[in-house]
Scaffold this active site. Structure first.
Site, short mmCIF file in Angstrom:
data_model
loop_
_atom_site.label_atom_id
_atom_site.label_comp_id
_atom_site.label_asym_id
_atom_site.label_seq_id
_atom_site.Cartn_x
_atom_site.Cartn_y
_atom_site.Cartn_z
N SER A 64 4.91 69.71 19.17
CA SER A 64 5.75 69.98 20.16
C SER A 64 6.92 69.15 20.49
O SER A 64 7.07 67.93 19.89
CB SER A 64 4.77 69.86 21.69
OG SER A 64 3.82 70.40 21.34
N1 SAH Z 1 -0.82 69.20 20.30
C1 SAH Z 1 -0.35 69.41 19.01
C2 SAH Z 1 0.65 70.81 19.13
C3 SAH Z 1 -0.18 72.16 18.99
S1 SAH Z 1 0.73 73.45 18.55
C4 SAH Z 1 0.73 68.34 18.42
O1 SAH Z 1 0.79 67.21 19.18
O2 SAH Z 1 1.14 68.46 17.16
C5 SAH Z 1 -0.74 74.38 19.17
C6 SAH Z 1 -2.04 74.55 18.37
O3 SAH Z 1 -3.28 75.19 19.09
C7 SAH Z 1 -1.98 75.02 17.10
O4 SAH Z 1 -2.29 73.90 16.04
C8 SAH Z 1 -3.03 76.07 17.15
O5 SAH Z 1 -3.76 76.12 15.95
C9 SAH Z 1 -3.97 75.58 18.08
N2 SAH Z 1 -4.80 76.71 18.80
C10 SAH Z 1 -4.38 78.09 19.14
N3 SAH Z 1 -5.32 78.75 19.82
C11 SAH Z 1 -6.67 77.74 19.52
C12 SAH Z 1 -7.66 77.86 19.99
N4 SAH Z 1 -8.35 78.86 20.72
N5 SAH Z 1 -8.71 76.67 19.76
C13 SAH Z 1 -8.37 75.59 19.29
N6 SAH Z 1 -7.03 75.36 18.94
C14 SAH Z 1 -6.09 76.42 19.03
#
Ligand code: SAH
Length: 213
Positions: free
Chosen positions: A61
């Site tokens: 992000s």
């Molecule tokens: N917080 C992260 C950015 C996250 S991007 C950072 O600091 O880099 C969003 C993430 O959510 C992705 O890696 C994706 O795989 C995850 N995601 C999406 N749906 C999900 C679910 N149902 N359970 C767990 N993770 C999920």
């Protein structure tokens, strides 16, 4: 070429100018090197205030959004925090400086393993990273004082609301994926839930079930 030290100064300045003013949050963000969480082609842009691609088609992000979400979460030192969407691990690392314990889950095992390697290398021992479908929360560790969701659902997932302690706060983006989403803060009270809309954001979607890798 600009030195990393100078870029880091500009990084912190950009956070402040975009409204990240909480001293504890700024100190935590100063203590976590974003460059460690960005791999390959984009490492050069680690200190710019923009989201960047990571493995599995996901993103790390935008730093100012990470800061504003962390600030809205209002984490206290004794808190047990759940993060949904480990991604690169950057957000979890920041939370680990503010909370007693951080649980972080991602549906992609490959991302969890890469993030865990960074947590180990940096001695961030109060983070537990797991491959799981975060839309179900983490019932065996519930309830949580704070829950941060870093992928967008249409509505706050019921299991996450249920796993929030009374007095607890959850921050998450909601809305149809790929259109404009709203970042909201949900506070659990004795009587139910209070909802507050914070700002427009854009996150990758929360997808149910585990990823292929
Ligand atoms: N917080 C992260 C950015 C996250 S991007 C950072 O600091 O880099 C969003 C993430 O959510 C992705 O890696 C994706 O795989 C995850 N995601 C999406 N749906 C999900 C679910 N149902 N359970 C767990 N993770 C999920």
């Amino acid at each position: 070429m600009m030195e990393d030290a100078e870029r880091k100064m500009q990084f912190l300045f950009a956070l402040r100018s975009r409204g990240v003013t909480d001293a504890r949050v700024l100190t935590a963000m100063e203590g976590v090197d974003r460059k460690a969480f960005v791999t390959g082609f984009f490492t050069d842009r680690a200190y710019e205030d923009m989201p960047l691609p990571i493995a599995c088609g996901q993103t790390i992000s935008q730093p100012s959004v990470v800061g504003l979400m962390t600030q809205a979460l209002d984490v206290a030192p004794r808190d047990k925090v759940l993060e949904i969407g480990t991604g690169s691990g950057y957000q979890a690392a920041i939370l680990s400086h503010l909370a007693r314990r951080v649980y972080t889950v991602d549906r992609h095992k490959r991302l969890v393993q890469a993030a865990q390697a960074i947590f180990d290398a940096q001695g961030l021992v109060n983070i537990t990273a797991m491959t799981a479908d975060g839309s179900r929360g983490l019932v065996e560790q519930a309830p949580f004082d704070r829950i941060l969701v870093t992928a967008a659902a249409e509505d706050p997932p019921g299991p996450l609301l249920a796993q929030l302690r009374v007095g607890g706060i959850m921050v998450l983006p909601v809305g149809q994926s790929d259109t404009v989403q709203a970042l909201i803060r949900v506070t659990r009270t004795e009587a139910g839930f209070d909802y507050q809309e914070l700002r427009a954001v854009r996150f990758v979607p929360l997808v149910e079930g585990l990823g292929q890798d």
